[in-house]
Design a protein around this motif. Structure first.
Motif, PDB file in Angstrom:
ATOM      1  N   LEU A 452       0.933  -1.128   0.110  1.00 25.39           N
ATOM      2  CA  LEU A 452      -0.046  -0.176  -0.138  1.00 25.39           C
ATOM      3  C   LEU A 452       0.716   1.268  -0.030  1.00 25.39           C
ATOM      4  O   LEU A 452       0.377   2.364  -0.241  1.00 25.39           O
ATOM      5  N   CYS A 453       2.144   1.476   0.622  1.00 21.74           N
ATOM      6  CA  CYS A 453       2.907   2.440   0.685  1.00 21.74           C
ATOM      7  C   CYS A 453       4.259   1.855   0.419  1.00 21.74           C
ATOM      8  O   CYS A 453       4.698   0.475   0.727  1.00 21.74           O
ATOM      9  N   VAL A 493      -1.105  -0.897   6.965  1.00 22.45           N
ATOM     10  CA  VAL A 493      -0.088   0.433   6.619  1.00 22.45           C
ATOM     11  C   VAL A 493      -0.516   1.145   5.660  1.00 22.45           C
ATOM     12  O   VAL A 493      -0.247   0.981   4.455  1.00 22.45           O
ATOM     13  N   TRP A 494      -1.264   2.235   5.947  1.00 26.63           N
ATOM     14  CA  TRP A 494      -1.873   3.043   4.932  1.00 26.63           C
ATOM     15  C   TRP A 494      -0.964   4.162   4.447  1.00 26.63           C
ATOM     16  O   TRP A 494      -0.698   4.442   3.093  1.00 26.63           O
ATOM     17  N   GLY A 508       1.614   5.293   9.313  1.00 26.04           N
ATOM     18  CA  GLY A 508       0.529   5.498  10.036  1.00 26.04           C
ATOM     19  C   GLY A 508      -0.448   4.072   9.569  1.00 26.04           C
ATOM     20  O   GLY A 508      -0.438   3.815   8.149  1.00 26.04           O
ATOM     21  N   GLY A 509      -1.486   3.762  10.278  1.00 27.78           N
ATOM     22  CA  GLY A 509      -2.119   2.438  10.019  1.00 27.78           C
ATOM     23  C   GLY A 509      -3.594   2.503  10.245  1.00 27.78           C
ATOM     24  O   GLY A 509      -4.063   3.374  11.066  1.00 27.78           O
ATOM     25  N   ALA A 510      -4.161   1.301   9.869  1.00 23.44           N
ATOM     26  CA  ALA A 510      -5.792   1.304  10.468  1.00 23.44           C
ATOM     27  C   ALA A 510      -6.144   0.991  11.635  1.00 23.44           C
ATOM     28  O   ALA A 510      -7.176   0.795  12.208  1.00 23.44           O
ATOM     29  N   ASP A 511      -5.084   0.931  12.548  1.00 23.51           N
ATOM     30  CA  ASP A 511      -5.207   0.470  13.985  1.00 23.51           C
ATOM     31  C   ASP A 511      -5.093   1.878  14.761  1.00 23.51           C
ATOM     32  O   ASP A 511      -4.848   1.788  16.123  1.00 23.51           O
ATOM     33  N   LYS A 512      -5.213   3.018  14.285  1.00 23.55           N
ATOM     34  CA  LYS A 512      -5.415   4.149  14.890  1.00 23.55           C
ATOM     35  C   LYS A 512      -4.132   4.649  15.406  1.00 23.55           C
ATOM     36  O   LYS A 512      -4.038   5.349  16.378  1.00 23.55           O
ATOM     37  N   CYS A 513      -3.146   4.242  15.030  1.00 24.02           N
ATOM     38  CA  CYS A 513      -1.401   4.551  15.705  1.00 24.02           C
ATOM     39  C   CYS A 513      -0.805   5.088  14.577  1.00 24.02           C
ATOM     40  O   CYS A 513      -0.789   4.867  13.417  1.00 24.02           O
ATOM     41  N   VAL A 514      -0.132   6.037  15.081  1.00 22.81           N
ATOM     42  CA  VAL A 514       1.137   6.772  14.127  1.00 22.81           C
ATOM     43  C   VAL A 514       2.268   6.248  14.916  1.00 22.81           C
ATOM     44  O   VAL A 514       2.524   6.382  15.954  1.00 22.81           O
ATOM     45  N   LYS A 515       3.298   5.330  14.370  1.00 22.23           N
ATOM     46  CA  LYS A 515       4.317   5.060  14.809  1.00 22.23           C
ATOM     47  C   LYS A 515       5.880   5.458  14.270  1.00 22.23           C
ATOM     48  O   LYS A 515       5.554   5.625  12.897  1.00 22.23           O
TER      49      LYS A 515
END
Length: 937
Positions: A452-453, A493-494, A508-515
Motif C-alpha cells: 500500500l505504501c 499500513v496506509w 500510519g495504519g488502520a489500527d489508529k496508531c502513528v508509529k
C-alpha cells in the motif's frame, strides 16, 4: 503590464509496465517477416503491441492517439492490421512500416467487432451504437451503414460463397444481410439472452452461436436456388399464390422480408453442444481453415473442439453402419436401422486448456503439420502461448511460452522515486519491481504481500514496503531478497513517510496508531557483517484510523489525516496537538506539505483539494479538482506547484499561490491509484487500474495559461461537433441503410477548405476578366499579379488549385465533406468537374463526387435552369471518359491474364499461389539438420 508567471509543460515520455490490456476479442496472430504463428498483436491502452512469443520481446508498437483500443483484426494477406477504438474510429496499420494507412470515422461509440472479407478488399465493423458499417479498404471510403440491431453488435462474419453478412448482437438476434440489396432478409430468434459470439464451420455450412448459457447452438445453413425452397410443398409454390407465413417459435427462423419468395438461405437449428463452463460465452472463434473451434467463458478454461471434414464424416458413418449391421445380425433382426451421426460426433471435444488466470481474448492457428498454436491474453497482464498436437492419441496442451516480465499481475498501489532520479519503485498485490527510468527496463522483481505504501531508504540500496496485513518489509536491491519483515500495525499500513533528517520514518495504519521508527545496524545472523534494520521508537495513539501522514520540512510538525474527515497537526518532539484542519465532507486520502513549510494541500474523496496555511490552519482556497476521489497529491520540489491524481483517470497540475489549474495530463483510461514526482521535479510517474505505468517529462517549453484555455475550448467544441445530429440527405428516410461516414471536425475543415478554394477561384476568374478588358482597352499587355497562394503552388491556374484542394480531402471523408457544403458552391463545382473530366484527370474520384452531389441536391439542380447545359455537358463527357477508363482497365486486365498464362505454361508453376506453407516446411527441415549437426559436433 505586469510580468506573468511562466510554467513549463509536462509531456508524455513513455508507457511501460503493460503486456496487454484485458479486452475481449482483441488478441490476434500477425505475420511478420513472412513467419506466422510466432508474433501476436495485443491492445495496450491506446497502442497496439506486437510481441514475439518465442523470445518474449516487443518487436513493434503501433501508436494510437488518445482513445483506448477495443478490437483488432489482421487482413487476409497479413500485411495490415485493422484496429478499432473506443470513440468509434478504425485505423488500418501497415505491419511493414508501423504507420497508419487508412482512417475510417463512422461509429459514434466503441467498435466491438471487425472482420475482413476473404479477399481483404472490404472491412465490416460493428459497434456499441448498434450500427454495422461496410468499408471499402482499397478506395479508402465507406460503402454503407446497416441498421437493425437494438443493442451493441457482438460479432460480424462475411460468407465467402455468397455476398452475405451475418451479425449478432446483445439484442438476442442474429441477422442475415444481403449486401447487393443492403437489407436484412432473415433474423434468427432462437436465443433467450445476448448472443456473445458466433463462428462459421464446415465450409460455411454450419453456424455456431454462443449465448449467456452453457450451450453452443449449432445451425445448419443451406442455400436456396433461384428463390425456391426444395423442402417446400408444391401447394405453397403454385403460381400466383403467396406463401403462408409460419408461426414464430423458439429455435426457428423469423422471416422479416416482405417477399419470402426472394429468400436466399435456409437456416435451421440442428442441436446444441454443452460446454464445461456454466457462465456466458465471452469469445468464440475458429482457425483460418475452419477445422478447429474454440471458446471460453469468464473463467480460465479454453475449450477446443474439432470439426470433422466430409471425408472423415463418411468414414465414421460407414464404421457405424457396419457396427449396426453386425449388431442386427447377432440379434437376428431383419429390418435395417437408419444410422446417423450425432452432433457430438460431428463436433468433437479435443481438449480443455487451463490458463493461469481468467482469459480475456485468444487466437489460434493450425500449422500444416497438424499442430495447433494458441495464444491467450489474460486478465492479469500476461500473454501465454500453447501448442496442441492434434495427431496424438490423447491431445495435451503444452505451454510454449509466457510473457510476464513487462509488468505487474495486479494494480500498482504505490510508487516511489530514488534520490538520484534514476530508479522507480512500483509495488502491487504480489510483487515489488524496480525500473530503470532511462531504459524503462525492469531490473529487479521481488515477491511481497499486498503493498500500500513504499519508500527508498537513504542511499537507495534498500526499500521499505508497507502492506495491507500491517507488515513492514525491508528489501535489499542488490540481492533482491527480503531482509526483514516486522509486524508494525494491527491493520493496514496506509502511509509511510521518510523523516527530513533521514534517520528514520513514520507510518500510519488502520489500527489508529502513528508509529515512529529509526534506522539501525544490527549483526546479521548468517554472516559477521552488520545489516540495516528498523527500530520502533514512539507511538501516537489516535481516535480514528490513520489514512495519511506527512512531515513538515523542518521536522517540527507532523500532519495526520484521519477517517473522521479531519487533518490533525502535532508537534513532533512532544506529540502535542497543534492544529485541526476540518472542512472536507469525506476522508482526506492524500496530502503534502510545501518545501518551505508554509502550505499544506489536502485531497479528499469528496473530489476537492483544499489549500491551508500551516501557521494558523486557515483554508486559503477550496478547489473542485476531479470528477471522482482525489487519490494522490504531491508538491513539485522547491515550488508551490503540485500534482493531483484522481479516479477520473486524470492527472492535474495546480498553482497553490494563484489557485489556478495549470494543465491536465491525459493518458490513463481508468482510475489513477498513485503518482510520484522525482526529487528534481523533472519527472512524474503514475499508475492506473488499466495496468499501465506512465512517465511524464518536464520540457523547456513555456506554458501560457490563456493558450491552454483556448486549446481546451477548441477540444470541447470538437467533441460537441461529434455529438451533433448528423446532416440528413433530402428525400432519404431513416431506413435499414444509410451513409457510412459521420460528421466530424475533419469533415467540416475539409468542406471549409473546398469553400475557400472556390471563393479564390471566383475572385481570380473575375480579376482575369477585368485584366483582359484592361489589356484590350489599352491595346497592350499589362502585367498581372496572381494570388500569393497560386504563386506558392507554382503559378497554377485557379481551377487547378481547386482540383488540388479537392484531391487532398481524405477519401473516407469525401461524402461527409460534400454533405455539409452549402448549395451556393455546388454550381461552380459542377462546372469545374465538367472541365476536369473533359481533361481526363482523376475521372474515378470526380465521378464519385459528382454522383453524390447529384444525389443529395437533385431537387435544386433539376429546378435550376442555369445548370441544364452544365448537366448535359457532364452527361456527354462523363459517359465517354468512363467508357475510355473502363476500356483501358479491361485491356490491362486481359494483358495481365495473358502474361500469367504464359509464365505458368513456361515455368510449369501456379502463379500467385500461397507458398508460405512449403517455405515453412523447408525452414523446419533446415533447422532440424542444423540441430543434428550441432549435436554431432
Amino acid at each position: 503590464m505586469g510580468l506573468t508567471r511562466q510554467y513549463l509543460r509536462y509531456v508524455p515520455a513513455a508507457l511501460f509496465g503493460l503486456v496487454g490490456s484485458a479486452r475481449s476479442g482483441a488478441a490476434a496472430f500477425v505475420r511478420l517477416r513472412g513467419e506466422r504463428g510466432r508474433c501476436v498483436a495485443v491492445p495496450a491502452c491506446e497502442h497496439v503491441f506486437v510481441w514475439d512469443t518465442r523470445k518474449g520481446e516487443k518487436v513493434l508498437i503501433l501508436k494510437g492517439l488518445k482513445q483506448e483500443v477495443s478490437c483488432l483484426c489482421p487482413s487476409p494477406d497479413g500485411l495490415h492490421l485493422a484496429v478499432g477504438y473506443e470513440d468509434g474510429t478504425i485505423c488500418i496499420f501497415s505491419l511493414l512500416s508501423g504507420e497508419v494507412d487508412v482512417t475510417f470515422n463512422g461509429h459514434k461509440a466503441a467498435v466491438t467487432a471487425l472482420q475482413y472479407d476473404h479477399l481483404g478488399g472490404r472491412l465490416v465493423s460493428g459497434s456499441k451504437d448498434t450500427d454495422v458499417i461496410v468499408w471499402d479498404v482499397i478506395n479508402e471510403s465507406g460503402l454503407y451503414r446497416l441498421r437493425g440491431h437494438k443493442d451493441a453488435v457482438t460479432q460480424v462474419l462475411f460468407l465467402k460463397e455468397k455476398n452475405l453478412l451475418v451479425t449478432s448482437g446483445k439484442d438476442t438476434l442474429v441477422k442475415w444481410w444481403h449486401l447487393d440489396t443492403q437489407h436484412c432478409f432473415k433474423t434468427l430468434v432462437g436465443h433467450r439472452a445476448e448472443v456473445w459470439g458466433m463462428a462459421l464451420i464446415s465450409e460455411e455450412k454450419c453456424l455456431v452461436t454462443g449465448s449467456a448459457d452453457s450451450e453452443l447452438r449449432v445451425w445448419d445453413i443451406s442455400y436456396i436456388q433461384e428463390g425456391k425452397d426444395p423442402d417446400e410443398p408444391e401447394s405453397k409454390r403454385t403460381k400466383g399464390s403467396s406463401p403462408v407465413p409460419e408461426d414464430i417459435e423458439d429455435d426457428e427462423t423469423l422471416e422479416l422480408d416482405e417477399h419470402p419468395e426472394e429468400r436466399i438461405v435456409k437456416c435451421s437449428k440442428v442441436g446444441s453442444i454443452m460446454r464445461e463452463g456454466r457462465d456466458r460465452v465471452v469469445s468464440l472463434a475458429t482457425d483460418g481453415t475452419g477445422k478447429i473451434l474454440a471458446c471460453h467463458g469468464i473463467d480460465a478454461v479454453l475449450e477446443v473442439f474439432s470439426v470433422l471434414s466430409e471425408e472423415e464424416l463418411q468414414k465414421k458413418l460407414e464404421k457405424k453402419r457396419k457396427k449396426a449391421k453386425k449388431k442386427a445380425k447377432q440379434n437376428s433382426e431383419e429390418s435395417e436401422q437408419n444410422v446417423e451421426l450425432s452432433l457430438q460426433e460431428k463436433l468433437q471435444r479435443v481438449a480443455s486448456i487451463k490458463a493461469s488466470s481468467k482469459i480475456k481474448s485468444f487466437d489460434l492457428i493450425l500449422s500444416p503439420k497438424g499442430e495447433l498454436k494458441i495464444v491467450l491474453l489474460l486478465q492479469n497482464n500476461i500473454i501465454e502461448s500453447y501448442n496442441l498436437n492434434l495427431a496424438a492419441q490423447v491431445p495435451q496442451a503444452v505451454r510454449a511460452s509466457q510473457i510476464t516480465i513487462g509488468g505487474h499481475r495486479s494494480d500498482v498501489r504505490t510508487l516511489a522515486f530514488s534520490s538520484d532520479n534514476i530508479a522507480i519503485l512500483s509495488a502491487s498485490a504480489e510483487s515489488v519491481k524496480i525500473w530503470n527510468r532511462a531504459t524503462l527496463q525492469c531490473i529487479r522483481t521481488m515477491d511481497c504481500e499486498y503493498a500500500l505504501c513504499s519508500l527508498f531508504v537513504p542511499g537507495d540500496r534498500q526499500v521499505i514496503v508497507g502492506t495491507k496485513t500491517g507488515k513492514l518489509q525491508l528489501y535489499d536491491l542488490a540481492s533482491g531478497s527480503l531482509m526483514e519483515a516486522l509486524n508494525a500495525h494491527d491493520g493496514a499500513v496506509w502511509s509511510i513517510v521518510l523523516s527530513p533528517d533521514q534517520h528514520g520514518f513514520v507510518t500510519g495504519g488502520a489500527d489508529k496508531c502513528v508509529k515512529f521508527w529509526e534506522f539501525e545496524f544490527v549483526k546479521d545472523q548468517n554472516s559477521a557483517q552488520k545489516r540495516l534494520s528498523m527500530k520502533h521508537v514512539r507511538v501516537l495513539q489516535l481516535d480514528e484510523d490513520v489514512l495519511c501522514v506527512r512531515y513538515s520540512p523542518n521536522q517540527k510538525l507532523l500532519a495526520v489525516s484521519l477517517l473522521d474527515c479531519t487533518v490533525k497537526v502535532f508537534y513532533v518532539d512532544t506529540l502535542k496537538f497543534f492544529l485541526s484542519l476540518y472542512g472536507h465532507k469525506l476522508p482526506v486520502l492524500c496530502m503534502d506539505i510545501s518545501y518551505d513549510g508554509t502550505l499544506i494541500a489536502t485531497g479528499s474523496a469528496d473530489r476537492n483539494v483544499k489549500i491551508w496555511g500551516l501557521d494558523f490552519g486557515d483554508c486559503h482556497r477550496s478547489l473542485f479538482a476531479h470528477d471522482d476521489s482525489v487519490m494522490c497529491l504531491q508538491f513539485v520540489a522547491k515550488s508551490h506547484l503540485f500534482f493531483t491524481a484522481g479516479k477520473d483517470s486524470k492527472i492535474k497540475q495546480w498553482d497553490a499561490d494563484k489557485f489556478e489549474h495549470i494543465q491536465t495530463l491525459e493518458g490513463h483510461h481508468q482510475e489513477v491509484w498513485c503518482l510520484a514526482l522525482s526529487p528534481n521535479g523533472d519527472y512524474v510517474v503514475s499508475a492506473s487500474h488499466d495496468k499501465s505505468l506512465r512517465l511524464w517529462e518536464r520540457t523547456r517549453e513555456p506554458l501560457v495559461l490563456e493558450d491552454e484555455r483556448e486549446m481546451q475550448r477548441e477540444a470541447e467544441y470538437e467533441e460537441s461537433v461529434a455529438k451533433e445530429e448528423q446532416p440528413v440527405v433530402a428525400g432519404e428516410t431513416q431506413g435499414e441503410t444509410g451513409l457510412a461516414g459521420k460528421k466530424t471536425i475533419e469533415t467540416i475543415k475539409a468542406a471549409e477548405r473546398i469553400m475557400e478554394a472556390i471563393e479564390l477561384y471566383r475572385e481570380e476568374t473575375a480579376k482575369l476578366k477585368e485584366h483582359e478588358a484592361i489589356c484590350k482597352a489599352a491595346g497592350k499587355e499589362v502585367p498581372f499579379t496572381a494570388n500569393p497562394i497560386l504563386q506558392a503552388y507554382g503559378n497554377i491556374t485557379p481551377s487547378a488549385y481547386v482540383l488540388d484542394v479537392f484531391k487532398k480531402v481524405r477519401s473516407s471523408e469525401l461524402e461527409e465533406s460534400l454533405l455539409v457544403l452549402p448549395f451556393s458552391y455546388v454550381p461552380d463545382l459542377l462546372r469545374l468537374f465538367n472541365e476536369y473530366i473533359h481533361q481526363g484527370s482523376d475521372v474515378e474520384l470526380l465521378c464519385r463526387a459528382l454522383l453524390f452531389l447529384l444525389k443529395i441536391h437533385f431537387g435544386q439542380i433539376t429546378s435550376n435552369h442555369m445548370l441544364v447545359t452544365v448537366i448535359e455537358n457532364l452527361k456527354k463527357t462523363t459517359i465517354s471518359k468512363v467508357s475510355e477508363t473502363r476500356d483501358v482497365l479491361g485491356f490491362n486486365m486481359a494483358g495481365l491474364q495473358y502474361l500469367k498464362r504464359e509464365i505458368e505454361a513456361k515455368d510449369e508453376v501456379t502463379f500467385f499461389a500461397d507458398a508460405t506453407e512449403r517455405f515453412e516446411e523447408k525452414k523446419r527441415k533446415r533447422k532440424k539438420k542444423e540441430k543434428m549437426v550441432l549435436s554431432v559436433l
